[in-house]
Design a protein around this motif. Structure first.
Motif, PDB file in Angstrom:
ATOM      1  N   VAL A 248     -47.621  18.794  16.489  1.00  0.00           N
ATOM      2  CA  VAL A 248     -47.561  17.636  16.719  1.00  0.00           C
ATOM      3  C   VAL A 248     -47.819  17.634  18.390  1.00  0.00           C
ATOM      4  CG1 VAL A 248     -46.344  15.164  16.402  1.00  0.00           C
ATOM      5  CG2 VAL A 248     -46.336  16.812  14.812  1.00  0.00           C
TER       6      VAL A 248
ATOM      7  N   ILE B  69     -48.681   9.306  17.326  1.00  0.00           N
ATOM      8  CA  ILE B  69     -49.613   9.803  16.046  1.00  0.00           C
ATOM      9  C   ILE B  69     -51.059  10.038  15.646  1.00  0.00           C
ATOM     10  CG2 ILE B  69     -49.730  11.157  13.670  1.00  0.00           C
ATOM     11  CD1 ILE B  69     -46.943  10.068  14.279  1.00  0.00           C
TER      12      ILE B  69
ATOM     13  N   ASP C 260     -42.616  20.607  15.765  1.00  0.00           N
ATOM     14  CA  ASP C 260     -42.846  19.269  16.921  1.00  0.00           C
ATOM     15  C   ASP C 260     -43.536  20.071  17.958  1.00  0.00           C
ATOM     16  OD1 ASP C 260     -40.517  17.270  16.308  1.00  0.00           O
ATOM     17  OD2 ASP C 260     -39.083  18.830  17.536  1.00  0.00           O
TER      18      ASP C 260
ATOM     19  N   ALA D 275     -45.233  14.284  10.021  1.00  0.00           N
ATOM     20  CA  ALA D 275     -45.133  13.249  10.936  1.00  0.00           C
ATOM     21  C   ALA D 275     -45.264  12.145  11.612  1.00  0.00           C
ATOM     22  CB  ALA D 275     -46.084  13.793  12.442  1.00  0.00           C
TER      23      ALA D 275
END
Lengths: 223, 639
Positions: B288, B313, B285, B300
């Motif tokens: 990302v 994203i 996480d 992701a």
């Protein structure tokens, strides 16, 4: 249906008259400063003489803003009823609701519309329905300028031989293309809202095609 | 005015705080007073220092960027359900930030005069608004906080805008916690983790976290044979759990993970192990959130269950792209990585769409990307260009099969639209029955183009012959490619049409070697870098590569590199073309990132002298190349 085309021809002719008479000063108004009333009607059917309006839904549009307090939705009490069309609009004849008479409804509607530019999808149908109703009730006909999203949408399509154009674009086509939720589709108000958002997106596209100079009401009527 | 639309508004509002704290009737009353506002992309909702409006806003559709400072840095991005413009509700002063539509947006404006009583009466509403305002985040419950930093500056300025945004951004942790009890067996745990696609499972007792088990624990303790797969969670779990409160910034999370050398943090209500677990934060996480690593981005994307999950994203991908350009990483490498990421996005959209279908595909199929995505040159988001190809089926199944794939394609096109690819204005999309065909139908269609070539057919070939496989069966695509190459070989006249098409792209410079600008329309006085510079190169590359019957290279610079190899006597020119194309593409991409658009139209006035010279130097190459193909594919030389 025959009737429909005759009517639409005279309408288009009207547009040209407006355009030729470019002295009409309101056409120089900026689109941003113009109040539009976007409307839709639910009717018992498509016959201008026999069918009746069951509901009118309309939203006002000023500078990209749809104001809910300034919107209009009215269900009308009618003696005539066609149960076939109920499958589409879902309005039952004896829906428990305080429905005003046609006359009352029309009076309220005229007050709401005032002198705004009327926008609808396949406008000729709704306007004729309303005018017929006005006539029955001894009221004057609508004299508002009118725009049709079905017609304006075609002007946003690219000129390309690769694109197959349809003769008619339904409100569903516009909702799909513009990613507008089809919730409340086939209620007068729901359709008026979809039409209003589609109209805004169409105006944006036409504005883009025109370039940087000011976008006036006349630009919407020139087609 | 109570009506269908106010109901619709109420239906939306009731899902988002602070309206979640109100009862249905109040929401309905409020909804009757709201205005719905349509904002074009890039239009200002309010400006920095502008006098406050009488309403605050909630995003219904689209996205709004909150910006501040001389550099106009984006401080926050509001999307569906987020509220902003709360200042007039709390402080009696002008806006401190600019709000601008990042994409086409629909807002609901809620009049403050009408809303204020609810904020005063209802404590939960009031608290939420204060917190939102303080944290400058729209929804402290879904996104944890934007960091204490903002909280300390309740009424003051936002902090120094120079610091990199991500340092103070909240970490987006997973709120769907996968849990088991102390007595769950290792095997059950593993099955659950596979099903939920997570790398860690939380062991809870009375809702309180007592331990955590990760992939690594299972590998080290179970797979090695140290413990049997019937071992209970309590035996192998890491305990106690390291817990943190929700107010955690990315930087803090990073430090926490490094400090304790663990891969997962448990987020609890008050930050101690004695309160309810509300989320799990993995190293993944954090990565990302940082958005600087393609492989985590891919991971992701592959985890996305809804189209909507992919959209944020894609924003990270754009950040990655601008980072690469800033660091001057070679554009060839950059476009490879970005194309790869775009492809994964498309694949995931197709995966999600396939799940929406009631049955699996009846036969094998291939999803083809066309145009710039097909050539792996699409760095910025542009329109969709795609097609679908499926296996031949017996006559009686034809209709049914086509119906299936059209339905699938409609889902995919809509999904791509939702993640940011506009619909193709010419409807060159797989959901168009003309572009969703079986192998034999495709063959007869391209045969038609090749043997009966008019202007439209050339254009169609230009778009279609750059296809590449995004998803599905390679065999089918290969067979079609072989067919096309063979058919062209047998019908060399086709080259003449292709070349005349390729030479039709307008020249980049006028008689006096000045730039030719667009004459009318919205882009009047702009330089069209796509049509005047990139297209002449990619069109020529296509003709040349087809004439050498080279398949499966669709990227323009790669085509030129290959050509340089195949035709040593023209090596220098082709290498120059390859270089020019990359330079132009980079140029366009930079322009696009700068203006948040496709970068196609360039305002020459904004360019530096050096940039103009650089651009112009590529034009000479274009001219030489066009001369070569016009001579080589002259009708007298071919027939």
């Amino acid at each position: 249906m025959n009737n429909f085309f005759k009517e639409s021809k005279t309408r288009i002719f009207d547009f040209f008259k407006i355009f030729e008479k470019s002295t009409d000063p309101t056409l120089l108004n900026r689109v941003d400063n113009t109040r539009f009333v976007v409307l839709d009607t639910e009717t018992t059917g498509f016959d201008f003489d026999n069918d009746r309006i069951l509901c009118i839904g309309a939203v006002s549009l000023l500078n990209g803003v749809i104001s809910i307090p300034d919107s209009f939705e009215i269900y009308i009490h009618q003696e005539y009823y066609d149960k076939n069309s109920a499958q589409i609009h879902g309005i039952l004849k004896d829906w428990v609701m305080d429905k005003p008479s046609e006359l009352e409804a029309l009076q309220q509607f005229l007050a709401f519309v005032s002198d705004s530019v009327i926008v609808a999808h396949h406008t000729i149908f709704d306007i004729t329905m309303i005018n017929k109703a006005l006539e029955r009730n001894g009221l004057p006909q609508l004299t508002n300028k009118t725009l049709d999203t079905a017609f304006l949408y075609k002007k946003t399509l690219i000129m390309s031989n690769l694109l197959e154009r349809k003769d008619k674009y339904a409100l569903d086509d516009l909702a799909d293309k513009f990613d507008i939720s089809k919730k409340d589709r086939h209620t007068a108000m729901g359709d008026a809202y979809i039409t209003a958002i589609a109209f805004l997106k169409i105006v944006k596209k036409l504005k883009g095609l025109k370039g940087k100079s000011e976008f006036t009401l006349g630009d919407l009527f020139k087609y | 005015m109570k009506n269908t639309i106010s109901h619709r508004v109420a239906d939306f509002l009731k899902n988002f705080p602070p309206f979640t704290f109100l009862n249905q009737k109040d929401i309905e009353i409020l909804s009757e007073q709201i205005s719905i506002i349509y904002k074009e992309k890039d239009s200002v909702i309010f400006a920095e220092n502008e006098e406050t409006h009488s309403s605050f806003y909630i995003v219904h559709k689209g996205a709004v960027a909150l910006k501040k400072g001389p550099k106009n840095e984006i401080l926050d991005m509001c999307d569906e359900g987020d509220i902003f413009g709360l200042r007039p509700l709390i402080a009696n002063e002008n806006y401190k930030m600019e709000a601008r539509a990042y994409e086409e947006t629909i807002l609901y404006a809620i009049p403050i005069a009408i809303f204020r009583p609810y904020a005063l009466e209802n404590e939960a509403v009031g608290n939420f608004l204060i917190q939102s305002f303080a944290a400058n985040t729209q929804n402290p419950y879904s996104k944890s906080h934007r960091g204490k930093l903002y909280g300390e500056n309740l009424n003051g300025d936002i902090l120094d805008t120079d610091s990199k945004l991500f340092d103070i951004q909240p970490v987006k942790y997973s709120k769907k916690i996968v849990t088991c009890s102390a007595t769950t067996t290792a095997q059950e745990m593993a099955e659950k983790m596979i099903k939920k696609k997570v790398g860690a499972i939380l062991v809870v007792e009375d809702k309180l976290p007592i331990g955590i088990i990760t992939d690594k624990d299972l590998r080290n303790k179970i797979v090695t044979g140290e413990y049997p797969i019937t071992t209970e969670a309590s035996v192998i779990m890491a305990s106690p759990v390291i817990t943190y409160p929700k107010k955690l910034t990315i930087t803090q999370a990073q430090i926490a993970l490094i400090k304790s050398n663990i891969s997962h943090l448990c987020i609890t209500k008050d930050g101690t192990p004695n309160s309810k677990a509300v989320g799990i934060l993995s190293k993944h996480d954090v990565m990302v959130s940082l958005g600087n690593n393609p492989s985590v981005l891919i991971k992701a994307i592959k985890r996305a269950k809804k189209y909507k999950d992919i959209k944020p994203i894609r924003i990270s991908i754009m950040q990655l792209l601008s980072g690469y350009l800033e660091q001057n990483i070679p554009i060839a490498l950059t476009s490879k990585i970005i194309t790869e990421l775009n492809d994964v996005c498309i694949q995931q959209v197709i995966e999600i769409s396939l799940k929406k279908m009631l049955t699996p595909p009846p036969v094998k199929f291939a999803w083809l990307a066309m145009g710039s995505q097909g050539r792996s040159e699409q760095l910025l988001q542009t329109d969709q260009d795609n097609a679908l190809l499926y296996e031949n089926v017996p006559d009686e199944l034809k209709e049914k099969t086509k119906k299936y794939f059209l339905e699938l394609a409609t889902h995919v096109n809509k999904g791509l639209f939702e993640i940011g690819y506009d619909y193709c204005p010419a409807e060159m999309m797989a959901s168009n029955p003309k572009w969703c065909l079986s192998l034999d139908e495709w063959k007869s269609l391209v045969h038609q183009w090749i043997t009966n070539t008019g202007k439209d057919e050339v254009l169609l070939s230009f778009i279609f012959f750059d296809y590449s496989l995004s998803y599905g069966d390679t065999e089918l695509t290969n067979e079609l490619s072989d067919y096309i190459l063979n058919d062209i070989k047998e019908n060399p006249v086709f080259y003449i049409h292709l070349v005349s098409g390729a030479l039709q792209s307008p020249s980049p410079t006028g008689f006096f070697r000045g730039f030719l600008l667009e004459q009318d329309g919205a882009n009047k006085d702009f330089f069209d870098i796509k049509r005047r510079a990139l297209m002449p190169l990619s069109d020529a590359a296509r003709v040349l590569i087809l004439s050498h019957a080279v398949k499966s290279i669709s990227n323009t610079p790669e085509r030129f590199d290959k050509l340089a190899e195949l035709e040593p006597h023209n090596r220098e020119l082709y290498l120059a073309c390859s270089y020019s194309y990359r330079a132009l593409l980079k140029f366009r991409t930079k322009q696009g990132l700068l203006h948040n658009d496709s970068g196609q139209y360039i305002a020459l006035g904004d360019l530096s002298k050096q940039e103009k010279i650089k651009l112009k130097s590529t034009f000479k190459t274009i001219k030489e190349l066009q001369e070569i193909i016009s001579i080589r594919f002259n009708s007298s030389n071919i027939l």
